[in-house]
Write a protein that holds these residues in place. Sequence first.
Motif, PDB file in Angstrom:
ATOM      1  N   LYS A 296       0.800  -1.236   0.000  1.00  0.00           N
ATOM      2  CA  LYS A 296       0.000   0.000   0.000  1.00  0.00           C
ATOM      3  C   LYS A 296       0.830   1.282   0.000  1.00  0.00           C
ATOM      4  CE  LYS A 296      -0.770  -0.594   4.884  1.00  0.00           C
ATOM      5  NZ  LYS A 296      -1.642  -1.291   5.841  1.00  0.00           N
ATOM      6  N   LYS A 297       1.975   1.257   0.670  1.00  0.00           N
ATOM      7  CA  LYS A 297       2.802   2.468   0.700  1.00  0.00           C
ATOM      8  C   LYS A 297       3.316   2.828  -0.684  1.00  0.00           C
ATOM      9  CE  LYS A 297       4.746   2.867   5.270  1.00  0.00           C
ATOM     10  NZ  LYS A 297       5.946   2.604   6.065  1.00  0.00           N
ATOM     11  N   GLN A 298       3.555   1.777  -1.478  1.00  0.00           N
ATOM     12  CA  GLN A 298       4.126   1.992  -2.812  1.00  0.00           C
ATOM     13  C   GLN A 298       3.152   2.724  -3.731  1.00  0.00           C
ATOM     14  OE1 GLN A 298       7.283   1.004  -3.720  1.00  0.00           O
ATOM     15  NE2 GLN A 298       7.558   0.471  -1.575  1.00  0.00           N
ATOM     16  N   TYR A 299       1.853   2.537  -3.484  1.00  0.00           N
ATOM     17  CA  TYR A 299       0.870   3.114  -4.403  1.00  0.00           C
ATOM     18  C   TYR A 299       0.969   4.632  -4.440  1.00  0.00           C
ATOM     19  CZ  TYR A 299      -1.060  -1.579  -3.954  1.00  0.00           C
ATOM     20  OH  TYR A 299      -1.212  -2.943  -3.935  1.00  0.00           O
ATOM     21  N   ARG A 300       1.203   5.222  -3.286  1.00  0.00           N
ATOM     22  CA  ARG A 300       1.309   6.686  -3.234  1.00  0.00           C
ATOM     23  C   ARG A 300       2.526   7.163  -4.030  1.00  0.00           C
ATOM     24  NH1 ARG A 300       1.074   7.576   2.848  1.00  0.00           N
ATOM     25  NH2 ARG A 300       0.250   5.460   2.826  1.00  0.00           N
ATOM     26  N   VAL A 301       3.645   6.466  -3.810  1.00  0.00           N
ATOM     27  CA  VAL A 301       4.868   6.808  -4.541  1.00  0.00           C
ATOM     28  C   VAL A 301       4.594   6.716  -6.042  1.00  0.00           C
ATOM     29  CG1 VAL A 301       7.275   6.155  -4.934  1.00  0.00           C
ATOM     30  CG2 VAL A 301       6.236   5.813  -2.672  1.00  0.00           C
ATOM     31  N   LEU A 302       3.909   5.636  -6.408  1.00  0.00           N
ATOM     32  CA  LEU A 302       3.609   5.379  -7.807  1.00  0.00           C
ATOM     33  C   LEU A 302       2.796   6.523  -8.408  1.00  0.00           C
ATOM     34  CD1 LEU A 302       4.664   2.681  -8.726  1.00  0.00           C
ATOM     35  CD2 LEU A 302       2.335   1.845  -8.860  1.00  0.00           C
ATOM     36  N   LEU A 303       1.808   6.970  -7.652  1.00  0.00           N
ATOM     37  CA  LEU A 303       0.912   8.016  -8.132  1.00  0.00           C
ATOM     38  C   LEU A 303       1.693   9.291  -8.419  1.00  0.00           C
ATOM     39  CD1 LEU A 303      -2.146   7.799  -8.478  1.00  0.00           C
ATOM     40  CD2 LEU A 303      -2.365   9.259  -6.450  1.00  0.00           C
ATOM     41  N   VAL A 304       2.578   9.640  -7.480  1.00  0.00           N
ATOM     42  CA  VAL A 304       3.398  10.846  -7.653  1.00  0.00           C
ATOM     43  C   VAL A 304       4.272  10.702  -8.897  1.00  0.00           C
ATOM     44  CG1 VAL A 304       5.238  12.231  -6.633  1.00  0.00           C
ATOM     45  CG2 VAL A 304       3.401  11.328  -5.178  1.00  0.00           C
ATOM     46  N   MET A 305       4.888   9.526  -9.044  1.00  0.00           N
ATOM     47  CA  MET A 305       5.746   9.286 -10.208  1.00  0.00           C
ATOM     48  C   MET A 305       4.952   9.390 -11.506  1.00  0.00           C
ATOM     49  SD  MET A 305       8.763   8.666  -9.025  1.00  0.00           S
ATOM     50  CE  MET A 305       9.866   7.479  -9.747  1.00  0.00           C
TER      51      MET A 305
END
Lengths: 283, 206
Positions: free
Chosen positions: B13-22
């Motif tokens: 779940k933490k990765q999803y936020r990073v992904l969105l920003v990227m």
Amino acid sequence: MEYALEVVDVSKKYEGFALEQVNIKLPRGYIMGFIGENGAGKTTTIKLILDLIKRDAGRISVLGKDNLTELNQVKEHLGVVMEDSYFPDNLTAVNVNSICKNIYKTWDEAKYEALRKQFSLPGGKIIKEYSKGMKMKLSIAAALSHGTKLLILDEATSGLDPIVREEILDVFLEFIQDEKNSVLMSSHIISDLEKACDYITFIHQGKILFSRSKDELLTDYGVLKCSEEEFAGIDDSAVKGYRKNSFGVEALVLKDKIRGRVTIDRASIEDIMLYHIKGAKRQ
Amino acid sequence: MRGLLIKDLINLKKQYRVLLVMFVFYIVVSLTSGDNAFFGGVVSIMMVMLTVTSMSYDEYAKWDKYALTMPVSRRDLVLSKYLLGLLLSGAAFIINLLYQASMELPYKEVLGIAFSLAGVSILFISLVLPFLFKYGMEKGRLIMMMVLFIPTGIIMVGAKMIPKMGLTLPDPDVLNSLVYILPFVLLIAVAVSIMSSLRIYRNKEF
């Protein structure tokens, strides 16, 4: 007798270490303590039972099923807590419930919630932020919440403070109230085992030294304290190990083989273990 | 199996936020450079890499050892990672489809980009997973990089060398017709990969 766990003549060779002819029989309804030094082979034995590593010889059955071919049939009723293996870091206790619900057919949500509250584990905190004790408690809650009939614990109480250990031991004792349930727990904290166990299995350098009921052990063994002259008169077969000190000799002895008027104190499981490993040998 | 997938999807779940920003960042890059396929490539690679990330989380927690004491078989553990890879490639496919379609490209090109990127993702999973199962994450990562860069390198150098050596590239029509056999090549790659991973994992000791 029906056995929850049967390990028969199991061997496993590593470079520089070997388990040889390990035999363990845990009757249903009892708690067995599995003791030995670090590196004696406790974890290796447990891994063999769980088919996490391959054995070289022997046979193992878990809840009456062969552990290589039929283990999947009994895994629903098997609870395991290991010292170093947990749910991944980013999960919460609530997540663990959603996951286990989809893994165990026998998952008991109410029981899990009750244990989680009893252990005061917060629902929303991620496991990464848990202390070691909390991680252990979470593993134990999960291990007990799915129609568990056999609980296998590998050093589950080591590294925890006495209060947490006490709390966890109480949960185990409650679990064993149901006479169909059994526990195998390895630990090097002998006092925990002495409190809880019916049977003690002692492994040393990859070999089982004994696997017997605790009461029998405590009746059979005693610690003899005497002078060196008196000690010389005692039959070799009675002495399991001894230590000399400035006051004389202390020896672990088989009580019924000692004749004459000498003082024999009660031997604790710890004494029995220490004299077997460290004590000087007569033979 | 479903429990294992749920575990991975929550654990990431933490990765999803990073992904969105990227994604937002690369949309801007893509728009300013006018290269639409670029954003697509980024989406595909980043999504499919989550499979690898989930495996390194698992390794760190020694999850596999624990999972195997549950009603989960070694086979389930292996297949769940392929399923996760497929699922993430599918998600990337949909994102790409939507993005490319919003660029008002001809639908044939939209589909072409989305499908070929999904194909590359799945090929990547098939190449990399057996190595990760065999060598673990630390050594596996290195091998993964080699799997990625060596073929890319060969193609890039090859593309430069072939005209210099006086050879001519095959006719574009011939190359285009090759596209139709690619799904079958992919299918075979996935099957071979799954079989080798199962074999590797069956003999693994914990």
